[in-house]
Design a protein around this motif. Structure first.
Motif, mmCIF file in Angstrom:
data_model
loop_
_atom_site.group_PDB
_atom_site.id
_atom_site.type_symbol
_atom_site.label_atom_id
_atom_site.label_comp_id
_atom_site.label_asym_id
_atom_site.label_seq_id
_atom_site.Cartn_x
_atom_site.Cartn_y
_atom_site.Cartn_z
ATOM 1 N N GLU A 99 0.869 -1.417 0.024
ATOM 2 C CA GLU A 99 -0.008 -0.056 0.169
ATOM 3 C C GLU A 99 0.749 1.281 -0.136
ATOM 4 O O GLU A 99 0.279 2.280 -0.250
ATOM 5 C CB GLU A 99 -0.928 0.011 1.224
ATOM 6 C CG GLU A 99 -0.290 0.203 2.532
ATOM 7 C CD GLU A 99 -1.370 0.326 3.609
ATOM 8 O OE1 GLU A 99 -2.640 0.156 3.320
ATOM 9 O OE2 GLU A 99 -1.041 0.661 4.638
ATOM 10 N N SER A 102 0.700 3.975 -2.855
ATOM 11 C CA SER A 102 -0.601 4.713 -2.804
ATOM 12 C C SER A 102 -0.644 5.525 -1.776
ATOM 13 O O SER A 102 -1.027 6.760 -1.742
ATOM 14 C CB SER A 102 -1.832 3.724 -2.766
ATOM 15 O OG SER A 102 -2.026 3.134 -1.498
ATOM 16 N N LYS A 105 1.536 8.364 -3.072
ATOM 17 C CA LYS A 105 0.563 9.333 -3.891
ATOM 18 C C LYS A 105 -0.313 10.179 -3.226
ATOM 19 O O LYS A 105 -0.303 11.408 -3.402
ATOM 20 C CB LYS A 105 -0.196 8.519 -4.811
ATOM 21 C CG LYS A 105 0.758 8.048 -6.017
ATOM 22 C CD LYS A 105 0.022 6.920 -6.908
ATOM 23 C CE LYS A 105 0.852 6.363 -7.886
ATOM 24 N NZ LYS A 105 0.294 5.274 -8.829
ATOM 25 N N ASN A 180 -5.884 1.020 -1.142
ATOM 26 C CA ASN A 180 -5.345 1.782 -2.196
ATOM 27 C C ASN A 180 -5.670 3.160 -1.795
ATOM 28 O O ASN A 180 -7.182 3.810 -2.020
ATOM 29 C CB ASN A 180 -5.788 1.512 -3.439
ATOM 30 C CG ASN A 180 -5.376 2.568 -4.625
ATOM 31 O OD1 ASN A 180 -4.537 3.492 -4.467
ATOM 32 N ND2 ASN A 180 -5.940 2.587 -5.873
ATOM 33 N N ALA A 182 -4.710 5.932 -2.826
ATOM 34 C CA ALA A 182 -4.582 7.227 -3.985
ATOM 35 C C ALA A 182 -5.770 7.023 -4.822
ATOM 36 O O ALA A 182 -5.774 7.740 -5.826
ATOM 37 C CB ALA A 182 -3.316 6.906 -4.766
ATOM 38 N N SER A 183 -6.755 6.232 -4.390
ATOM 39 C CA SER A 183 -8.215 6.005 -5.183
ATOM 40 C C SER A 183 -8.931 7.741 -5.087
ATOM 41 O O SER A 183 -8.813 8.386 -4.111
ATOM 42 C CB SER A 183 -9.044 5.116 -4.838
ATOM 43 O OG SER A 183 -9.625 5.396 -3.367
#
Length: 198
Positions: A99, A102, A105, A180, A182-183
């Motif tokens: 993870e 992400s 990000k 995730n 960064a979704s």
């Protein structure tokens, strides 16, 4: 000998070999989990809050402290008025490593925002090892160690654990396992918490 080296046995040996690598090599397992994240699995479970519901009681987070690599102490109680992304992780934990891109990000998106704070807590309390990992990956994520008792309501010991506090210090998200971050859904969740005038 030809009976042993037939096509079926070779394929079975390859499958067993791949399975063993995935079990025994943390980076291989992290790579597999990261691939599953990319196709949409491991999405953070961000529940829509009922805006008509009475707000939950704000917790007193004073005294829950973390120390950064320079020795500076951060007290969660002092972060009231900010959205706090708190992540417990370790370099030996495949889901944590999966993870981390992400999380990086997400951090890159909010790193200059004074109303969003990131605290990545190295569960091993080994700054040298965690910083070496961050440097190797090119991440600028802020690494901390636990500097006080952490209530079990926040961290029960499972890795990775991610907790997000709203501006009043209320737990808005608390999940164990890789996700995730960064979704778009999670980024919108952070933006909503940040914009909230509770």
């Amino acid at each position: 000998m030809k009976k042993i080296l037939n096509k079926k046995n070779i394929i079975n040996a390859l499958i067993i070999g791949i399975f063993l690598v995935l079990i025994l090599v943390p980076s291989a397992k992290a790579f597999m989990i990261r691939g599953l994240m990319e196709i949409g699995l491991f999405s953070p479970d961000v529940k829509n809050t009922n805006e008509n519901a009475a707000p939950a009681e704000a917790a007193d987070l004073s005294g829950i402290k973390f120390k950064d690599t320079s020795g500076k102490i951060v007290d969660l109680g002092d972060l009231k008025g900010k959205v706090v992304f708190l992540n417990f992780w370790a370099t030996w934990c495949p889901p944590c490593l999966a993870e981390m891109p992400s999380v990086n990000k997400l951090y890159e998106q909010f790193k200059d925002d004074k109303d969003v704070v990131f605290i990545l807590v190295d569960a091993d309390s080994d700054f040298a090892k965690s910083q070496k990992y961050m440097d190797k990956k090119g991440y600028k994520l802020p690494v901390y160690q636990v500097a006080s008792n952490v209530p079990e309501s926040i961290f029960k010991g499972s890795l990775p654990t991610t907790v997000v506090f709203d501006k009043l210090g209320r737990v808005s998200y608390n999940e164990v396992g890789a996700a995730n971050y960064a979704s778009k859904k999670f980024i919108d969740f952070i933006k909503k918490l940040k914009a909230s005038n509770i």
